[in-house]
Design a protein around this motif. Structure first.
Motif, PDB file in Angstrom:
ATOM      1  N   THR A 254       0.772  -1.163  -0.039  1.00 14.15           N
ATOM      2  CA  THR A 254      -0.057  -0.015   0.013  1.00 14.15           C
ATOM      3  C   THR A 254       0.835   1.399  -0.023  1.00 14.15           C
ATOM      4  O   THR A 254       0.390   2.161  -0.635  1.00 14.15           O
ATOM      5  CB  THR A 254      -0.900   0.101   1.151  1.00 14.15           C
ATOM      6  OG1 THR A 254      -1.619  -1.286   1.494  1.00 14.15           O
ATOM      7  CG2 THR A 254      -1.900   1.166   1.000  1.00 14.15           C
ATOM      8  N   GLN A 255       1.970   1.244   0.837  1.00 15.75           N
ATOM      9  CA  GLN A 255       2.903   2.483   0.751  1.00 15.75           C
ATOM     10  C   GLN A 255       3.410   2.678  -0.509  1.00 15.75           C
ATOM     11  O   GLN A 255       3.716   3.714  -0.937  1.00 15.75           O
ATOM     12  CB  GLN A 255       3.854   2.114   1.758  1.00 15.75           C
ATOM     13  CG  GLN A 255       3.276   1.953   3.135  1.00 15.75           C
ATOM     14  CD  GLN A 255       4.646   1.536   4.167  1.00 15.75           C
ATOM     15  OE1 GLN A 255       5.585   1.033   4.004  1.00 15.75           O
ATOM     16  NE2 GLN A 255       4.196   1.675   5.457  1.00 15.75           N
ATOM     17  N   ALA A 256       3.801   1.598  -1.333  1.00 18.96           N
ATOM     18  CA  ALA A 256       4.357   1.671  -2.676  1.00 18.96           C
ATOM     19  C   ALA A 256       3.298   2.316  -3.715  1.00 18.96           C
ATOM     20  O   ALA A 256       3.802   3.272  -4.525  1.00 18.96           O
ATOM     21  CB  ALA A 256       5.004   0.420  -2.926  1.00 18.96           C
ATOM     22  N   LEU A 257       2.080   1.861  -3.523  1.00 20.05           N
ATOM     23  CA  LEU A 257       1.126   2.425  -4.372  1.00 20.05           C
ATOM     24  C   LEU A 257       1.099   3.679  -4.093  1.00 20.05           C
ATOM     25  O   LEU A 257       0.819   4.535  -5.069  1.00 20.05           O
ATOM     26  CB  LEU A 257      -0.179   1.541  -4.052  1.00 20.05           C
ATOM     27  CG  LEU A 257      -0.660   0.341  -4.890  1.00 20.05           C
ATOM     28  CD1 LEU A 257      -1.826  -0.465  -4.259  1.00 20.05           C
ATOM     29  CD2 LEU A 257      -0.188   0.274  -6.388  1.00 20.05           C
ATOM     30  N   LEU A 258       0.648   4.302  -2.816  1.00 20.34           N
ATOM     31  CA  LEU A 258       0.570   5.529  -2.501  1.00 20.34           C
ATOM     32  C   LEU A 258       1.563   6.552  -3.006  1.00 20.34           C
ATOM     33  O   LEU A 258       1.359   7.763  -3.460  1.00 20.34           O
ATOM     34  CB  LEU A 258       0.123   5.540  -1.027  1.00 20.34           C
ATOM     35  CG  LEU A 258      -1.333   5.070  -0.671  1.00 20.34           C
ATOM     36  CD1 LEU A 258      -1.329   5.374   0.637  1.00 20.34           C
ATOM     37  CD2 LEU A 258      -2.319   5.811  -1.380  1.00 20.34           C
ATOM     38  N   SER A 259       2.810   5.995  -2.939  1.00 19.57           N
ATOM     39  CA  SER A 259       3.934   6.868  -3.175  1.00 19.57           C
ATOM     40  C   SER A 259       3.922   7.279  -4.639  1.00 19.57           C
ATOM     41  O   SER A 259       4.608   7.903  -5.248  1.00 19.57           O
ATOM     42  CB  SER A 259       5.219   6.070  -2.807  1.00 19.57           C
ATOM     43  OG  SER A 259       5.537   5.009  -3.588  1.00 19.57           O
ATOM     44  N   ALA A 260       3.331   6.359  -5.607  1.00 18.70           N
ATOM     45  CA  ALA A 260       3.189   6.656  -6.965  1.00 18.70           C
ATOM     46  C   ALA A 260       2.094   7.392  -7.507  1.00 18.70           C
ATOM     47  O   ALA A 260       2.016   7.693  -8.759  1.00 18.70           O
ATOM     48  CB  ALA A 260       3.346   5.196  -7.864  1.00 18.70           C
ATOM     49  N   VAL A 261       1.321   7.826  -6.488  1.00 21.11           N
ATOM     50  CA  VAL A 261       0.084   8.839  -6.896  1.00 21.11           C
ATOM     51  C   VAL A 261       0.684  10.264  -7.137  1.00 21.11           C
ATOM     52  O   VAL A 261       1.552  10.634  -6.455  1.00 21.11           O
ATOM     53  CB  VAL A 261      -0.861   8.993  -5.813  1.00 21.11           C
ATOM     54  CG1 VAL A 261      -1.869   9.946  -5.996  1.00 21.11           C
ATOM     55  CG2 VAL A 261      -1.369   7.727  -5.692  1.00 21.11           C
ATOM     56  N   GLU A 273       8.679  10.584   0.067  1.00 23.42           N
ATOM     57  CA  GLU A 273       9.498   9.504  -0.135  1.00 23.42           C
ATOM     58  C   GLU A 273       8.760   8.462  -1.201  1.00 23.42           C
ATOM     59  O   GLU A 273       7.606   8.223  -1.229  1.00 23.42           O
ATOM     60  CB  GLU A 273       9.690   8.451   0.843  1.00 23.42           C
ATOM     61  CG  GLU A 273      10.324   9.261   1.989  1.00 23.42           C
ATOM     62  CD  GLU A 273      10.469   8.317   3.257  1.00 23.42           C
ATOM     63  OE1 GLU A 273      11.406   7.938   4.050  1.00 23.42           O
ATOM     64  OE2 GLU A 273       9.403   7.877   3.758  1.00 23.42           O
ATOM     65  N   ARG A 274       9.560   8.322  -2.416  1.00 25.67           N
ATOM     66  CA  ARG A 274       9.163   7.786  -3.823  1.00 25.67           C
ATOM     67  C   ARG A 274       9.545   6.157  -3.670  1.00 25.67           C
ATOM     68  O   ARG A 274      10.842   6.197  -3.545  1.00 25.67           O
ATOM     69  CB  ARG A 274       9.630   8.141  -4.855  1.00 25.67           C
ATOM     70  CG  ARG A 274       9.379   7.373  -6.127  1.00 25.67           C
ATOM     71  CD  ARG A 274       7.688   7.474  -6.522  1.00 25.67           C
ATOM     72  NE  ARG A 274       7.336   7.092  -7.867  1.00 25.67           N
ATOM     73  CZ  ARG A 274       6.872   5.844  -8.089  1.00 25.67           C
ATOM     74  NH1 ARG A 274       6.771   5.060  -6.965  1.00 25.67           N
ATOM     75  NH2 ARG A 274       6.838   5.568  -9.255  1.00 25.67           N
ATOM     76  N   ILE A 275       8.898   5.342  -3.533  1.00 23.39           N
ATOM     77  CA  ILE A 275       9.151   3.844  -3.366  1.00 23.39           C
ATOM     78  C   ILE A 275       9.125   3.230  -4.703  1.00 23.39           C
ATOM     79  O   ILE A 275       7.970   3.254  -5.425  1.00 23.39           O
ATOM     80  CB  ILE A 275       8.224   3.144  -2.422  1.00 23.39           C
ATOM     81  CG1 ILE A 275       8.181   3.678  -0.953  1.00 23.39           C
ATOM     82  CG2 ILE A 275       8.683   1.479  -2.220  1.00 23.39           C
ATOM     83  CD1 ILE A 275       7.311   3.211  -0.010  1.00 23.39           C
ATOM     84  N   ILE A 276      10.099   2.618  -5.388  1.00 19.82           N
ATOM     85  CA  ILE A 276      10.211   2.000  -6.598  1.00 19.82           C
ATOM     86  C   ILE A 276      10.518   0.470  -6.528  1.00 19.82           C
ATOM     87  O   ILE A 276      11.750   0.162  -6.041  1.00 19.82           O
ATOM     88  CB  ILE A 276      11.490   2.741  -7.548  1.00 19.82           C
ATOM     89  CG1 ILE A 276      11.175   4.220  -7.673  1.00 19.82           C
ATOM     90  CG2 ILE A 276      11.416   1.941  -8.869  1.00 19.82           C
ATOM     91  CD1 ILE A 276      12.242   4.845  -8.392  1.00 19.82           C
ATOM     92  N   VAL A 339      11.614   3.990   4.970  1.00 23.24           N
ATOM     93  CA  VAL A 339      11.337   3.436   3.710  1.00 23.24           C
ATOM     94  C   VAL A 339      12.422   3.655   2.733  1.00 23.24           C
ATOM     95  O   VAL A 339      12.499   5.069   2.662  1.00 23.24           O
ATOM     96  CB  VAL A 339       9.881   3.882   3.111  1.00 23.24           C
ATOM     97  CG1 VAL A 339       9.491   3.208   1.731  1.00 23.24           C
ATOM     98  CG2 VAL A 339       8.855   3.453   4.172  1.00 23.24           C
ATOM     99  N   PRO A 340      12.950   3.104   2.044  1.00 26.93           N
ATOM    100  CA  PRO A 340      14.103   3.259   0.950  1.00 26.93           C
ATOM    101  C   PRO A 340      13.591   3.902  -0.045  1.00 26.93           C
ATOM    102  O   PRO A 340      12.295   3.905  -0.461  1.00 26.93           O
ATOM    103  CB  PRO A 340      14.555   1.974   0.609  1.00 26.93           C
ATOM    104  CG  PRO A 340      13.538   0.924   0.810  1.00 26.93           C
ATOM    105  CD  PRO A 340      12.669   1.492   1.991  1.00 26.93           C
TER     106      PRO A 340
END
Length: 351
Positions: A254-261, A273-276, A339-340
């Motif tokens: 979920t954290q990764a999804l939201l970071s892509a918005v 923070e952008r999670i790739i 979070v990296p």
């Protein structure tokens, strides 16, 4: 919480993989949905989000009995509809209708709008007297914002947004309690998406509808949903209110999804923070052991390969009862790990 109209428990859908032409032998299965649980309250909107291929549309089709589940139950007002057939199933379907994803292929091009919207009355003649059906169809067209005078037009004479309104009018014809909307705005322009979503919100208030709203656009889901379920590889990995999910996500996926918005504010974008995530989603024919997200997760440990995490409130949040106290299928959801900025691939993950 509102009274439940739908309760889904242990829902599973596997599609067999076979080999051979004459003597077909099953050699595996596509695990499209693999143990989904949720409830839908009266007048509530449950949003279901996730990547393409995670099983969202399969869940939708099982809710309206277009697909029979391999296992599990779907209870409408306490009755398991997966066991129904014939007249009993027909009666339940009157109360659970569906709005399909593609407004271009979900309408019969050889039928007029009046015939399309009025077809539910042919299947359920008790819902409207025969001499009154045309008046009701015109009323439905007016309710969804279409000109009733266009009742004799064909689908190709309407735009995409207007066609989706026709699909919504068809879904409303029998006055259902539940509408399952399977990505109803994904095929529309952005400006038209807002119009259709606002229309659905108005209709919900007017008719007391409960929605299962399936989409991959997180901003639209937040706008319309009371609660949100996040799916990954056939399972719900986190569920909670829209505030809990969007402001206090606990599952790494979920954290990764939201970071892509996308964020329109440049200053806010700089501090986010952008999670790739590296690697692809595993095949549903060969899912990882334990946690399905572990092959792409920066928190993954040996326990993640051995144990399937339960969808429950993480122990670290249960005592406080704060905004983050919601269900998350992660062994280490309570950890406040940094979070990296980019997550390197984990290969096959630990174990």
């Amino acid at each position: 919480m509102a009274e439940s109209v739908l309760e889904v428990s242990g829902l599973v859908k596997h599609y067999p993989l076979t080999r051979g032409v004459v003597f077909r032998k099953q050699v595996g299965a596509v695990r499209a949905v693999d143990g989904v649980d949720f409830r839908l309250g009266r007048g509530e909107t449950l949003g279901i989000v996730g990547e393409s291929g995670c099983g969202k549309s399969t869940v939708a089709r099982m809710l309206v009995n277009l697909e029979r589940p391999t296992a599990g139950s779907i209870r409408y007002k306490g009755e398991d509809i997966t066991r129904l057939s014939g007249r009993a199933l027909k009666a339940v379907r009157r109360n659970i209708q569906m709005v399909f994803q593609d407004p271009y292929t979900s309408l019969n091009p050889r039928m007029t709008v009046g015939d399309i919207v009025g077809e539910p009355y042919d299947i359920h003649p008790e819902a409207a007297p025969k001499g009154d059906r045309r008046r009701r169809v015109r009323e439905l067209l007016d309710v969804v914002g279409l000109n009733p005078e266009h009742i004799n037009r064909y689908p190709h004479q309407f735009s995409g947004g207007q066609r989706q309104r026709i699909g919504i009018a068809r879904g409303l014809a029998l006055r259902p309690e539940v509408i399952v909307a399977d990505e109803p705005v994904s095929a529309l322009d952005v400006s038209v998406q807002a119009q259709v979503v606002n229309l659905m919100g108005r209709l919900q208030s007017e008719f007391g509808l409960a929605y299962v709203f399936i989409a991959h656009d997180l901003s639209i889901v937040r706008h319309i949903s009371d609660r949100v379920g996040v799916m990954y590889l056939g399972r719900i990995v986190e569920t909670g209110t829209d505030t809990e999910i969007y402001e206090h996500p606990t599952h790494p996926y979920t954290q990764a999804l939201l970071s892509a918005v996308p964020v329109p504010d440049p200053e806010a974008r700089e501090h986010r923070e952008r999670i790739i995530l590296s690697g692809d989603v595993p095949s549903p024919t060969d899912v990882p052991s334990g946690c399905r997200f572990r092959t792409r997760c920066w928190k993954a440990r040996e326990r993640c390969a051995r144990e399937v995490p339960a969808l429950a409130v993480p122990a670290g949040f249960g005592a406080t009862g704060g905004p983050a106290a919601h269900d998350s299928a992660c062994h280490f959801a309570a950890e406040r790990a940094v979070v990296p900025a980019a997550v390197e691939g984990h290969g096959d993950g630990p174990g």
